[in-house]
Design an enzyme around this catalytic site. Structure first.
Site, short mmCIF file in Angstrom:
data_model
loop_
_atom_site.label_atom_id
_atom_site.label_comp_id
_atom_site.label_asym_id
_atom_site.label_seq_id
_atom_site.Cartn_x
_atom_site.Cartn_y
_atom_site.Cartn_z
N GLN A 258 -59.86 -119.63 59.33
CA GLN A 258 -61.00 -118.92 59.91
C GLN A 258 -60.51 -117.79 60.80
O GLN A 258 -59.82 -118.02 61.79
CB GLN A 258 -61.86 -119.88 60.73
CG GLN A 258 -63.06 -119.20 61.38
CD GLN A 258 -63.92 -120.19 62.14
OE1 GLN A 258 -64.81 -120.79 61.58
NE2 GLN A 258 -63.65 -120.36 63.42
N SER B 148 -61.95 -115.62 65.97
CA SER B 148 -61.58 -115.34 67.36
C SER B 148 -60.59 -114.19 67.45
O SER B 148 -59.74 -113.98 66.58
CB SER B 148 -60.96 -116.58 68.01
OG SER B 148 -61.92 -117.61 68.12
N SER C 119 -55.83 -121.63 62.95
CA SER C 119 -55.12 -122.79 62.40
C SER C 119 -54.82 -122.57 60.92
O SER C 119 -55.59 -121.94 60.20
CB SER C 119 -55.97 -124.05 62.55
OG SER C 119 -56.31 -124.28 63.90
N GLU D 278 -78.20 -131.30 56.15
CA GLU D 278 -76.99 -131.55 56.93
C GLU D 278 -76.28 -132.82 56.48
O GLU D 278 -76.89 -133.75 55.99
CB GLU D 278 -77.36 -131.69 58.41
CG GLU D 278 -77.89 -130.42 59.06
CD GLU D 278 -76.78 -129.50 59.51
OE1 GLU D 278 -75.61 -129.84 59.30
OE2 GLU D 278 -77.10 -128.45 60.08
#
Length: 685
Positions: A427, A430, A462, A545
């Site tokens: 991902q 950030s 990560s 969900e």
């Protein structure tokens, strides 16, 4: 959300709160100040007529025939309105004797007679443990209760069932007090103005209210579980049922009463000067919370009992009743699960994908579009067959976005290979200057022939060193408002212009990475949805969900602390600290169970799901630190750190250091409290 989860219990709580408010109970409390003789007659007559204290007494004996959980829901609702006059003693006595009525009950030998103050002259209504003695009415801190003192009696042995009932029902009252205090503080923070704005917009007030929410949800979960365990105990007289109820009660005693006092104090703090006045009702709730805490006894004593129980192997187990919804589907799910279990390990993942069992909540053909009950049955049967689902890690975030917003070609290209583990994702969100403030990111994407050129820096990424693809947010319109000009890209991590640099962390290892993008070409077919939709996509979850089979099992560090308590002479203070961590971890699990039950009832996640993350972070950080502290000065002789170190203390220290990231990753604790304050409690921005 109150103790009750079912729609019927929610309706019961709502109707009883309205009924209780109609009695003007707080006016009765104030009018009876200092009076120690018979009082609250009108309120008690109304409660008696409603049968509040006898809801869980069998109908054959004149009661309501409900469960002890129903009874707890009723007491919580009445405590929310601070109904005076002895409901707690009456309920305990009615359950002990099987006869509805008013009672004063001595719960601890040599202790106060709960709600016996107005019954001192009626020995038939006093359920005493001590032999003989004189019962006298005494004024107390709680203006809405009338307890009594027993003098001159001979000490008797403890009645364990009486104690368990008393703490269970008192915890329900503590939950009602806590709820009122939270609601009152939040309502005030929404309207009170200082320095030209609502005080709820101040971060300090927002955080205080969010912490009140965390505590209130913890109190509610622990009280609910104690009542639920008592309900099951009524139909199961086994030693295991005894141990489960006792464990749940000790968790409630360790959590609920200190929690109620803290929330009551915080309520007064939010109210400010008005909360300190005698005219405001807040002090009446603080008095009730302090009185309940004194009546039930020490939270530390309960914590030490929890340590002793955990050392012998007791853990809280909460079974989810599917109410027959599993009967038609379970045989087929069991057969499929056993077939998967019979395959070689290397073939099981593909079989899970083909059956839709890896992600049953995803839509077909990648899942089953399974409802919550079906998801839980699949969890149960895979667990029974010994099949462990592989963790999708970042793919679990990337693929749902592609499913919901991507093109057919993107779904065909990425979804199944990701499920099979053929593609690994990272991902790229950030940045050094935009962690929790994701909307301020600066990585830019410039339109070029055939796609977009990305330039910028990402951090805390990560598995970037081995990822095949990354989900990346980049700014495509620098002139648009922060949340508007962001686009969601799928980036091939083998593309020219990408440099991955490992970041060494406080553990000494490098699990995160910095990623530098220098004129990285991303073709148009790797843009998800439309340019400018990135912020919306970053917050996407599938409508259906994932519902997990939650449990109240202990976390890794808490189990390690219990191990140390079993193998070392820690002393009473340290054993108490271990027990408090057992209670905290158990409550974290209970919050997850309540979320699961809400999903089964057709409701979306409640406040407990947001609180669970905050509480889980606190539990893991505190328990990992406790584990190291318990080992004293051995820390000075530490071997090389490592998660799998041969030196147990080195592994423990690694865990302590590693958990520091939990209150930062995925949004800092402070930001999450802002979110809880605004989105759950409705405080102003």
């Amino acid at each position: 959300m109150s103790i009750g989860i079912s729609d019927e219990q929610a309706e019961l709580a709502d109707s009883l709160r309205k009924w209780a408010a109609s009695l003007s109970p707080l006016a009765a409390v104030r009018a009876a100040e200092g009076e120690v003789s018979a009082c609250f007659a009108d309120v008690w007559a109304a409660a008696d007529e409603m049968g509040i204290a006898a809801i869980a007494v069998p109908e054959s004996a004149g009661g309501g025939g409900g469960s002890l959980l129903d009874q707890a829901v009723a007491l919580e609702a009445c405590a929310h309105e601070l109904v005076p006059g002895g409901l707690l003693g009456a309920t305990i006595g009615s359950l002990l004797t099987g006869r509805p009525g008013r009672y004063g009950v001595q719960v601890h030998p040599g202790g106060v007679v709960w709600d016996g103050g107005a019954l001192a002259a009626d020995p038939d209504r006093l359920l005493l443990l001590d032999d003989g003695g004189t019962v006298t009415s005494e004024p107390g801190l709680d203006l809405g209760s009338r307890h009594a003192r027993l003098a001159g009696g001979a000490a008797a042995s403890t009645d364990e069932r009486r104690r368990l009932l008393a703490v269970t029902l008192a915890a329900a009252e503590a939950s009602g007090v806590t709820r009122w205090c939270l609601e009152t503080a939040v309502d005030y923070a929404k309207v009170r103005e200082q320095f030209g704005q609502k005080i709820g917009a101040f971060q300090a007030i927002k955080h205080l209210c969010a912490q009140m929410l965390e505590t209130a949800e913890s109190v509610t979960a622990a009280a609910w579980d104690a009542a639920g365990a008592a309900t099951l105990h009524d139909t199961d007289d086994s030693a295991d049922a005894d141990a489960q109820w006792a464990f749940a009660v000790d968790v409630a005693q360790a959590i609920c009463f200190d929690g109620a006092v803290e929330v009551a104090k915080a309520c007064i703090q939010v109210l400010g000067g008005i909360g300190f006045t005698y005219e405001h009702d807040a002090h009446l709730y603080l008095r009730r919370a302090l009185s309940l805490r004194a009546l039930v006894g020490s939270a530390d004593a309960a914590a030490e009992r929890l340590t002793a129980a955990a050392v012998t192997g007791t853990r809280r187990r909460v079974d989810v009743d599917l109410e027959g919804r599993d009967e038609a589907i379970r045989p087929g799910v069991r057969t499929t699960s056993e077939q998967i279990a019979g395959l070689p390990a290397a073939e099981q993942r593909a079989a899970l994908v083909d059956a839709g069992y890896l992600t049953p909540h995803w839509p077909a053909p990648y899942g089953l579009g399974a409802d919550p009950a079906t998801q839980l049955v699949i969890d149960q049967e895979l667990g029974r067959a010994g099949v462990v689902r592989p963790d999708l890690v970042i793919a679990g975030w990337a693929v749902p976005t592609i499913l919901a917003h991507g093109t057919d070609a993107q779904r065909e290209r990425f979804v199944r290979p990701s499920l099979l583990g053929e593609l690994t994702w990272c991902q790229l969100f950030s940045e050094p200057g935009s962690g929790s403030d994701l909307a301020s990111l600066r990585t830019r994407a410039v339109r070029v022939d055939g796609g977009w050129s990305l330039t910028g820096q990402k951090v805390w990424t990560s598995v970037a060193e081995r990822a095949d693809w990354g989900i990346c947010l980049a700014r495509t319109d620098p002139d648009a408002p922060q949340h508007k000009g962001i686009t969601y890209f799928l980036v091939d991590m083998r593309s020219p212009g990408i440099e991955v640099r490992p970041l060494r962390e406080i553990t000494g290892e490098a699990l995160f990475n910095e990623v530098f993008l220098d004129d990285v070409l991303v073709p148009d077919d790797c843009v998800v949805a439309e340019p400018g939709d990135g912020w919306k996509l970053a917050r996407t979850t599938l409508a259906n969900e994932r519902v997990a089979m939650a449990s109240a099992r202990l976390t890794k560090s808490v189990e390690r602390a219990v191990e140390l308590a079993a193998t070392r002479d820690l002393g009473p203070v340290a054993r108490t600290e271990v027990g408090h961590q057992v209670a905290l971890a158990t409550v974290g699990g209970l919050l997850g169970v309540r979320t699961t039950l809400r999903a089964l009832g057709g409701h979306g996640p409640g406040a407990e799901s947001s609180v669970a993350k905050l509480l889980g972070v606190r539990s893991r950080q505190e328990s990992s630190e406790l584990v190291v502290t318990l080992q004293g000065d051995d820390l000075a002789l530490l071997g090389p750190l490592g998660k799998e170190s041969d030196d147990p203390l080195a592994a423990d220290v690694w865990e302590q250091l590693n958990t520091r990231c939990l209150s930062i990753a995925g949004g800092t604790t402070q930001i999450l409290r802002n979110v809880a304050g605004e989105r759950i409690l409705g405080l102003p921005r």
